[in-house]
Motif scaffolding. Structure first.
Motif, PDB file in Angstrom:
ATOM      1  N   ALA A 190       1.070  -0.893  -0.085  1.00  0.00           N
ATOM      2  CA  ALA A 190       0.346   0.150   0.259  1.00  0.00           C
ATOM      3  C   ALA A 190       1.038   1.016   0.521  1.00  0.00           C
ATOM      4  O   ALA A 190       2.082   1.721   0.792  1.00  0.00           O
ATOM      5  CB  ALA A 190      -1.079   0.285   1.274  1.00  0.00           C
ATOM      6  N   GLU A 191       0.494   2.092  -0.948  1.00  0.00           N
ATOM      7  CA  GLU A 191       0.914   3.617  -0.522  1.00  0.00           C
ATOM      8  C   GLU A 191       0.947   4.377   0.899  1.00  0.00           C
ATOM      9  O   GLU A 191       1.958   4.854   1.288  1.00  0.00           O
ATOM     10  CB  GLU A 191       0.575   4.289  -1.568  1.00  0.00           C
ATOM     11  N   LEU A 192      -0.160   4.510   1.536  1.00  0.00           N
ATOM     12  CA  LEU A 192      -0.664   5.126   2.478  1.00  0.00           C
ATOM     13  C   LEU A 192      -1.199   3.727   3.307  1.00  0.00           C
ATOM     14  O   LEU A 192      -2.564   3.119   2.799  1.00  0.00           O
ATOM     15  CB  LEU A 192      -1.636   6.492   1.721  1.00  0.00           C
ATOM     16  N   GLY A 193      -1.900   5.408   4.584  1.00  0.00           N
ATOM     17  CA  GLY A 193      -2.407   4.183   5.667  1.00  0.00           C
ATOM     18  C   GLY A 193      -3.487   4.812   6.369  1.00  0.00           C
ATOM     19  O   GLY A 193      -3.210   5.629   6.370  1.00  0.00           O
ATOM     20  N   ILE A 194      -4.428   4.188   6.891  1.00  0.00           N
ATOM     21  CA  ILE A 194      -5.963   5.160   7.635  1.00  0.00           C
ATOM     22  C   ILE A 194      -5.576   3.970   8.807  1.00  0.00           C
ATOM     23  O   ILE A 194      -5.822   2.761   8.064  1.00  0.00           O
ATOM     24  CB  ILE A 194      -6.593   5.089   7.156  1.00  0.00           C
ATOM     25  N   LEU A 195      -5.980   4.877   9.701  1.00  0.00           N
ATOM     26  CA  LEU A 195      -6.153   4.024  10.994  1.00  0.00           C
ATOM     27  C   LEU A 195      -6.702   4.878  11.982  1.00  0.00           C
ATOM     28  O   LEU A 195      -7.249   6.214  11.902  1.00  0.00           O
ATOM     29  CB  LEU A 195      -5.362   3.627  11.980  1.00  0.00           C
ATOM     30  N   ILE A 196      -7.795   4.144  12.068  1.00  0.00           N
ATOM     31  CA  ILE A 196      -8.829   5.136  13.085  1.00  0.00           C
ATOM     32  C   ILE A 196      -9.732   4.038  14.631  1.00  0.00           C
ATOM     33  O   ILE A 196      -9.794   2.857  14.180  1.00  0.00           O
ATOM     34  CB  ILE A 196     -10.319   5.173  12.224  1.00  0.00           C
ATOM     35  N   CYS A 197      -8.866   4.906  15.512  1.00  0.00           N
ATOM     36  CA  CYS A 197      -9.848   4.323  16.891  1.00  0.00           C
ATOM     37  C   CYS A 197     -11.261   5.120  17.309  1.00  0.00           C
ATOM     38  O   CYS A 197     -11.581   6.236  16.790  1.00  0.00           O
ATOM     39  CB  CYS A 197      -9.113   3.828  17.651  1.00  0.00           C
ATOM     40  N   GLY A 198     -11.370   4.891  18.561  1.00  0.00           N
ATOM     41  CA  GLY A 198     -12.422   6.075  19.232  1.00  0.00           C
ATOM     42  C   GLY A 198     -12.339   7.351  19.115  1.00  0.00           C
ATOM     43  O   GLY A 198     -12.660   8.466  18.601  1.00  0.00           O
ATOM     44  N   THR A 199     -10.333   6.725  20.042  1.00  0.00           N
ATOM     45  CA  THR A 199     -10.335   8.759  20.338  1.00  0.00           C
ATOM     46  C   THR A 199      -8.700   9.225  18.386  1.00  0.00           C
ATOM     47  O   THR A 199      -8.383  10.252  17.731  1.00  0.00           O
ATOM     48  CB  THR A 199      -9.118   9.410  20.863  1.00  0.00           C
ATOM     49  N   GLY A 200      -8.309   8.029  18.071  1.00  0.00           N
ATOM     50  CA  GLY A 200      -7.279   8.307  16.764  1.00  0.00           C
ATOM     51  C   GLY A 200      -5.606   8.171  18.037  1.00  0.00           C
ATOM     52  O   GLY A 200      -4.965   8.546  16.870  1.00  0.00           O
ATOM     53  N   ILE A 201      -5.745   8.455  19.485  1.00  0.00           N
ATOM     54  CA  ILE A 201      -4.579   8.786  19.244  1.00  0.00           C
ATOM     55  C   ILE A 201      -4.224   7.105  19.790  1.00  0.00           C
ATOM     56  O   ILE A 201      -2.512   7.276  19.878  1.00  0.00           O
ATOM     57  CB  ILE A 201      -4.879   9.337  21.509  1.00  0.00           C
ATOM     58  N   GLY A 202      -4.646   6.461  20.451  1.00  0.00           N
ATOM     59  CA  GLY A 202      -3.940   4.836  20.624  1.00  0.00           C
ATOM     60  C   GLY A 202      -3.290   4.656  19.088  1.00  0.00           C
ATOM     61  O   GLY A 202      -2.002   3.923  18.866  1.00  0.00           O
ATOM     62  N   MET A 203      -4.382   4.840  18.135  1.00  0.00           N
ATOM     63  CA  MET A 203      -3.794   4.270  16.648  1.00  0.00           C
ATOM     64  C   MET A 203      -2.110   5.438  15.984  1.00  0.00           C
ATOM     65  O   MET A 203      -1.324   4.621  16.145  1.00  0.00           O
ATOM     66  CB  MET A 203      -4.689   4.795  15.960  1.00  0.00           C
ATOM     67  N   SER A 204      -2.890   6.306  16.449  1.00  0.00           N
ATOM     68  CA  SER A 204      -1.032   7.609  16.056  1.00  0.00           C
ATOM     69  C   SER A 204       0.059   6.577  16.772  1.00  0.00           C
ATOM     70  O   SER A 204       1.408   6.774  16.554  1.00  0.00           O
ATOM     71  CB  SER A 204      -1.666   8.893  16.326  1.00  0.00           C
ATOM     72  N   ILE A 205      -0.088   6.591  18.352  1.00  0.00           N
ATOM     73  CA  ILE A 205       1.226   6.107  19.061  1.00  0.00           C
ATOM     74  C   ILE A 205       1.449   4.560  18.653  1.00  0.00           C
ATOM     75  O   ILE A 205       2.409   4.562  18.740  1.00  0.00           O
ATOM     76  CB  ILE A 205       0.321   6.518  20.824  1.00  0.00           C
ATOM     77  N   ALA A 206       0.565   3.474  18.288  1.00  0.00           N
ATOM     78  CA  ALA A 206       1.182   3.077  18.226  1.00  0.00           C
ATOM     79  C   ALA A 206       1.537   2.365  16.381  1.00  0.00           C
ATOM     80  O   ALA A 206       2.801   1.935  16.592  1.00  0.00           O
ATOM     81  CB  ALA A 206       0.074   1.620  17.841  1.00  0.00           C
ATOM     82  N   ALA A 207       1.296   3.280  15.967  1.00  0.00           N
ATOM     83  CA  ALA A 207       1.585   3.446  14.026  1.00  0.00           C
ATOM     84  C   ALA A 207       3.154   4.418  14.326  1.00  0.00           C
ATOM     85  O   ALA A 207       3.876   3.783  13.377  1.00  0.00           O
ATOM     86  CB  ALA A 207       1.131   4.271  13.685  1.00  0.00           C
ATOM     87  N   ASN A 208       3.840   4.772  14.862  1.00  0.00           N
ATOM     88  CA  ASN A 208       4.655   5.912  15.072  1.00  0.00           C
ATOM     89  C   ASN A 208       5.332   4.822  15.628  1.00  0.00           C
ATOM     90  O   ASN A 208       7.180   5.552  15.527  1.00  0.00           O
ATOM     91  CB  ASN A 208       4.540   7.423  15.881  1.00  0.00           C
ATOM     92  N   LYS A 209       5.588   4.025  16.152  1.00  0.00           N
ATOM     93  CA  LYS A 209       6.518   2.964  16.836  1.00  0.00           C
ATOM     94  C   LYS A 209       7.239   2.226  15.676  1.00  0.00           C
ATOM     95  O   LYS A 209       7.996   1.349  15.543  1.00  0.00           O
ATOM     96  CB  LYS A 209       5.784   1.538  18.025  1.00  0.00           C
ATOM     97  N   HIS A 210       6.588   1.957  14.178  1.00  0.00           N
ATOM     98  CA  HIS A 210       6.760   1.238  13.335  1.00  0.00           C
ATOM     99  C   HIS A 210       8.229   1.704  12.428  1.00  0.00           C
ATOM    100  O   HIS A 210       7.634   3.397  12.295  1.00  0.00           O
ATOM    101  CB  HIS A 210       5.670   0.971  12.442  1.00  0.00           C
ATOM    102  N   LYS A 211       9.091   1.318  12.754  1.00  0.00           N
ATOM    103  CA  LYS A 211      10.159   2.545  11.705  1.00  0.00           C
ATOM    104  C   LYS A 211       9.928   2.391  10.693  1.00  0.00           C
ATOM    105  O   LYS A 211       8.865   1.906   8.929  1.00  0.00           O
ATOM    106  CB  LYS A 211      11.285   1.631  11.060  1.00  0.00           C
ATOM    107  N   GLY A 212      10.053   4.344   9.868  1.00  0.00           N
ATOM    108  CA  GLY A 212       9.297   4.481   8.299  1.00  0.00           C
ATOM    109  C   GLY A 212       7.849   5.536   8.119  1.00  0.00           C
ATOM    110  O   GLY A 212       7.817   5.523   7.518  1.00  0.00           O
ATOM    111  N   ILE A 213       6.985   5.311   9.351  1.00  0.00           N
ATOM    112  CA  ILE A 213       5.862   5.371   9.481  1.00  0.00           C
ATOM    113  C   ILE A 213       5.796   6.635  10.025  1.00  0.00           C
ATOM    114  O   ILE A 213       6.799   7.126  11.212  1.00  0.00           O
ATOM    115  CB  ILE A 213       5.170   4.410  10.497  1.00  0.00           C
TER     116      ILE A 213
END
Length: 145
Positions: free
Chosen positions: A58-81
């Motif tokens: 995939a070229e881009l990603g979209i993540l959605i949770c209740g607030t978006g906070i948990g998803m953004s924290i988790a995603a930014n732990k991955h190299k290159g994200i």
């Protein structure tokens, strides 16, 4: 464009609406789940979307949770994200123009459907400006971060 999309139970309904919206525009979506309102753990779905970007499925990603906070924290732990939590159109534009974000995170309990569509459309249609912004992104890839 090929977009990986995922959510936890809190973001499931908004994810389904965004999927329809993007498919109607001709985008190809890789839905990693969740596929119901049953309680799940957001890091599992964040990891799957990031994996799709890592292996260039995939070229881009979209993540959605209740607030978006948990998803953004988790995603930014991955190299290159470079995941950005966005709840307004201006931030959607700037996170692409200046930060070249590759994952958009949103909170289903924070924004409504129409605003979410505007955010997604703005995020996808904004190009990275490069220049001085690239120099800053290069620093993120260094060992000091």
């Amino acid at each position: 464009m090929k977009i990986a999309i995922g959510s936890d139970h809190g973001g499931y309904s908004l994810k389904e609406m965004i999927k329809e919206h993007l498919q109607s525009q001709g985008h190809e979506l890789l839905d990693v789940g969740t596929h119901s309102l049953d309680s799940v753990d957001f890091p599992d779905y964040s990891a799957q979307v990031c994996q799709k970007l890592d292996v260039q499925e995939a070229e881009l990603g979209i993540l959605i949770c209740g607030t978006g906070i948990g998803m953004s924290i988790a995603a930014n732990k991955h190299k290159g994200i470079r995941a950005a939590l966005v709840h307004d159109v201006y931030s959607a534009k700037m996170t692409r123009a200046h930060n070249n974000s590759n994952v958009l995170c949103m909170g289903a309990r924070v924004i409504g459907d129409e605003l979410a569509k505007m955010i997604v459309d703005t995020w996808l249609s904004t190009d990275f400006e490069g220049g001085r912004h690239q120099r800053r992104l290069d620093k993120l890839e260094g060992e000091s971060c």
